[in-house]
Design a protein around this motif. Structure first.
Motif, PDB file in Angstrom:
ATOM      1  N   MET A  58      28.149  45.640  30.970  1.00 21.49           N
ATOM      2  CA  MET A  58      29.599  46.695  30.453  1.00 21.49           C
ATOM      3  C   MET A  58      29.109  46.969  29.458  1.00 21.49           C
ATOM      4  SD  MET A  58      33.484  45.913  31.114  1.00 21.49           S
ATOM      5  CE  MET A  58      33.271  43.907  30.370  1.00 21.49           C
ATOM      6  N   ASP A  59      29.037  48.217  28.471  1.00 23.13           N
ATOM      7  CA  ASP A  59      29.278  48.500  27.582  1.00 23.13           C
ATOM      8  C   ASP A  59      30.405  48.755  26.873  1.00 23.13           C
ATOM      9  OD1 ASP A  59      26.647  49.189  27.096  1.00 23.13           O
ATOM     10  OD2 ASP A  59      26.050  50.516  28.113  1.00 23.13           O
ATOM     11  N   LEU A  60      30.758  48.209  25.879  1.00 22.58           N
ATOM     12  CA  LEU A  60      31.777  48.393  25.251  1.00 22.58           C
ATOM     13  C   LEU A  60      32.085  49.545  24.384  1.00 22.58           C
ATOM     14  CD1 LEU A  60      32.600  44.860  24.317  1.00 22.58           C
ATOM     15  CD2 LEU A  60      33.723  46.231  26.721  1.00 22.58           C
ATOM     16  N   PRO A  61      32.845  50.073  24.156  1.00 20.63           N
ATOM     17  CA  PRO A  61      32.986  50.823  23.056  1.00 20.63           C
ATOM     18  C   PRO A  61      32.902  51.000  21.759  1.00 20.63           C
ATOM     19  CG  PRO A  61      35.626  50.736  23.825  1.00 20.63           C
ATOM     20  CD  PRO A  61      34.688  49.402  24.034  1.00 20.63           C
ATOM     21  N   ARG A  62      33.072  49.631  20.862  1.00 21.17           N
ATOM     22  CA  ARG A  62      32.735  48.877  19.830  1.00 21.17           C
ATOM     23  C   ARG A  62      32.445  47.209  19.607  1.00 21.17           C
ATOM     24  NH1 ARG A  62      37.510  50.698  16.088  1.00 21.17           N
ATOM     25  NH2 ARG A  62      39.281  49.262  16.958  1.00 21.17           N
ATOM     26  N   PRO A  63      31.667  47.108  19.144  1.00 22.17           N
ATOM     27  CA  PRO A  63      31.977  46.199  18.385  1.00 22.17           C
ATOM     28  C   PRO A  63      33.169  45.130  18.665  1.00 22.17           C
ATOM     29  CG  PRO A  63      29.647  46.831  17.456  1.00 22.17           C
ATOM     30  CD  PRO A  63      30.855  47.662  18.428  1.00 22.17           C
ATOM     31  N   GLY A  64      33.386  44.170  18.366  1.00 19.57           N
ATOM     32  CA  GLY A  64      34.229  43.102  18.390  1.00 19.57           C
ATOM     33  C   GLY A  64      35.039  42.370  18.804  1.00 19.57           C
ATOM     34  N   VAL A  65      36.146  41.679  18.799  1.00 19.39           N
ATOM     35  CA  VAL A  65      36.700  40.627  19.490  1.00 19.39           C
ATOM     36  C   VAL A  65      38.173  41.524  20.690  1.00 19.39           C
ATOM     37  CG1 VAL A  65      38.006  39.283  19.384  1.00 19.39           C
ATOM     38  CG2 VAL A  65      36.452  39.219  17.663  1.00 19.39           C
ATOM     39  N   TYR A  66      36.888  41.420  21.477  1.00 20.25           N
ATOM     40  CA  TYR A  66      38.323  42.084  23.249  1.00 20.25           C
ATOM     41  C   TYR A  66      39.408  40.939  23.543  1.00 20.25           C
ATOM     42  CZ  TYR A  66      36.368  46.053  22.471  1.00 20.25           C
ATOM     43  OH  TYR A  66      35.029  47.538  21.480  1.00 20.25           O
ATOM     44  N   GLU A  67      40.314  40.787  23.985  1.00 23.77           N
ATOM     45  CA  GLU A  67      40.873  39.964  25.035  1.00 23.77           C
ATOM     46  C   GLU A  67      41.612  40.990  26.365  1.00 23.77           C
ATOM     47  OE1 GLU A  67      44.380  38.796  22.737  1.00 23.77           O
ATOM     48  OE2 GLU A  67      43.254  37.510  21.710  1.00 23.77           O
ATOM     49  N   GLY A  68      41.763  40.841  27.303  1.00 22.29           N
ATOM     50  CA  GLY A  68      41.969  40.811  28.428  1.00 22.29           C
ATOM     51  C   GLY A  68      42.313  40.556  29.415  1.00 22.29           C
ATOM     52  N   ILE A  69      42.625  40.593  31.077  1.00 21.93           N
ATOM     53  CA  ILE A  69      42.563  40.053  32.228  1.00 21.93           C
ATOM     54  C   ILE A  69      40.978  40.578  32.888  1.00 21.93           C
ATOM     55  CG2 ILE A  69      44.852  39.350  31.714  1.00 21.93           C
ATOM     56  CD1 ILE A  69      45.549  41.641  33.067  1.00 21.93           C
ATOM     57  N   ALA A  70      41.334  40.183  34.106  1.00 23.94           N
ATOM     58  CA  ALA A  70      40.669  39.995  34.920  1.00 23.94           C
ATOM     59  C   ALA A  70      41.616  40.359  36.152  1.00 23.94           C
ATOM     60  CB  ALA A  70      39.014  39.304  35.239  1.00 23.94           C
ATOM     61  N   TRP A  71      41.042  40.755  37.220  1.00 25.01           N
ATOM     62  CA  TRP A  71      41.950  41.556  38.416  1.00 25.01           C
ATOM     63  C   TRP A  71      40.807  41.793  39.730  1.00 25.01           C
ATOM     64  CZ3 TRP A  71      42.244  45.271  41.328  1.00 25.01           C
ATOM     65  CH2 TRP A  71      42.468  46.541  40.703  1.00 25.01           C
ATOM     66  N   TRP A  72      41.006  40.977  40.813  1.00 25.53           N
ATOM     67  CA  TRP A  72      39.472  41.775  41.886  1.00 25.53           C
ATOM     68  C   TRP A  72      40.833  42.096  43.196  1.00 25.53           C
ATOM     69  CZ3 TRP A  72      40.311  37.140  39.718  1.00 25.53           C
ATOM     70  CH2 TRP A  72      40.958  36.431  40.051  1.00 25.53           C
ATOM     71  N   ALA A  73      40.441  42.145  44.173  1.00 25.88           N
ATOM     72  CA  ALA A  73      41.248  42.867  45.480  1.00 25.88           C
ATOM     73  C   ALA A  73      39.566  42.797  46.320  1.00 25.88           C
ATOM     74  CB  ALA A  73      41.316  44.244  45.334  1.00 25.88           C
ATOM     75  N   GLY A  74      39.699  42.810  47.469  1.00 25.82           N
ATOM     76  CA  GLY A  74      38.869  42.133  48.745  1.00 25.82           C
ATOM     77  C   GLY A  74      37.877  41.381  49.021  1.00 25.82           C
ATOM     78  N   ARG A  75      38.320  40.164  48.243  1.00 24.02           N
ATOM     79  CA  ARG A  75      37.943  39.390  48.285  1.00 24.02           C
ATOM     80  C   ARG A  75      37.487  38.090  49.664  1.00 24.02           C
ATOM     81  NH1 ARG A  75      38.299  35.001  43.047  1.00 24.02           N
ATOM     82  NH2 ARG A  75      36.502  34.390  44.154  1.00 24.02           N
ATOM     83  N   HIS A  76      39.130  38.639  49.917  1.00 28.49           N
ATOM     84  CA  HIS A  76      38.799  37.193  51.642  1.00 28.49           C
ATOM     85  C   HIS A  76      39.097  38.434  52.487  1.00 28.49           C
ATOM     86  CE1 HIS A  76      40.916  34.271  49.149  1.00 28.49           C
ATOM     87  NE2 HIS A  76      41.855  34.428  48.761  1.00 28.49           N
ATOM     88  N   ALA A  77      38.978  39.756  52.381  1.00 30.00           N
ATOM     89  CA  ALA A  77      38.116  40.343  53.736  1.00 30.00           C
ATOM     90  C   ALA A  77      37.203  40.140  53.656  1.00 30.00           C
ATOM     91  CB  ALA A  77      39.240  41.600  53.341  1.00 30.00           C
ATOM     92  N   THR A  78      36.360  40.674  52.453  1.00 29.02           N
ATOM     93  CA  THR A  78      35.186  40.668  52.997  1.00 29.02           C
ATOM     94  C   THR A  78      34.405  39.275  53.038  1.00 29.02           C
ATOM     95  OG1 THR A  78      34.520  42.152  50.632  1.00 29.02           O
ATOM     96  CG2 THR A  78      33.092  40.765  51.061  1.00 29.02           C
ATOM     97  N   LEU A  79      35.332  38.590  52.724  1.00 22.74           N
ATOM     98  CA  LEU A  79      34.401  37.405  53.000  1.00 22.74           C
ATOM     99  C   LEU A  79      34.646  36.878  54.544  1.00 22.74           C
ATOM    100  CD1 LEU A  79      33.523  34.343  52.276  1.00 22.74           C
ATOM    101  CD2 LEU A  79      35.431  33.605  52.023  1.00 22.74           C
ATOM    102  N   ASP A  80      35.588  37.531  54.955  1.00 25.39           N
ATOM    103  CA  ASP A  80      35.772  37.163  56.371  1.00 25.39           C
ATOM    104  C   ASP A  80      35.222  38.014  57.022  1.00 25.39           C
ATOM    105  OD1 ASP A  80      38.050  35.231  56.350  1.00 25.39           O
ATOM    106  OD2 ASP A  80      39.717  37.131  56.511  1.00 25.39           O
ATOM    107  N   TYR A  81      34.413  39.634  56.949  1.00 22.06           N
ATOM    108  CA  TYR A  81      33.756  40.595  57.223  1.00 22.06           C
ATOM    109  C   TYR A  81      32.396  39.702  57.724  1.00 22.06           C
ATOM    110  CZ  TYR A  81      30.566  44.300  57.794  1.00 22.06           C
ATOM    111  OH  TYR A  81      29.952  45.581  58.175  1.00 22.06           O
ATOM    112  N   TYR A  82      32.108  39.137  56.386  1.00 16.11           N
ATOM    113  CA  TYR A  82      30.285  39.099  56.037  1.00 16.11           C
ATOM    114  C   TYR A  82      30.515  37.829  56.777  1.00 16.11           C
ATOM    115  CZ  TYR A  82      26.180  36.435  53.870  1.00 16.11           C
ATOM    116  OH  TYR A  82      25.389  36.240  53.824  1.00 16.11           O
TER     117      TYR A  82
END
Length: 72
Positions: free
Chosen positions: A1-25
């Motif tokens: 992932m390219d960030l706009p500039r070097p430095g210190v970043y903070e944030g959150i991560a979230w996801w969707a579809g993990r369980h549905a993908t696992l069930d399908y797989y």
């Protein structure tokens, strides 16, 4: 992932579809165990109806300092 500039970043991560993908797989693997087909797994994976989605919401906090490298 390219960030706009070097430095210190903070944030959150979230996801969707993990369980549905696992069930399908898992369902696909069970089907392949009953009816083996060498091409079926690749086809099933490319046509997953509910692919996983990951999002990183980051925001720039400040410029990096030499001490930041020591913490990593």
């Amino acid at each position: 992932m390219d960030l706009p500039r070097p430095g210190v970043y903070e944030g959150i991560a979230w996801w969707a579809g993990r369980h549905a993908t696992l069930d399908y797989y898992n369902h696909t693997l069970c089907e392949l165990a009953e009816h083996p087909d060498p091409d079926a797994l690749g086809h099933a994976w490319r046509n997953n109806p509910t692919p996983e989605r990951y999002v990183f919401e980051l925001h720039f906090v400040r410029e990096a300092t030499p001490e930041d490298d020591d913490e990593a």
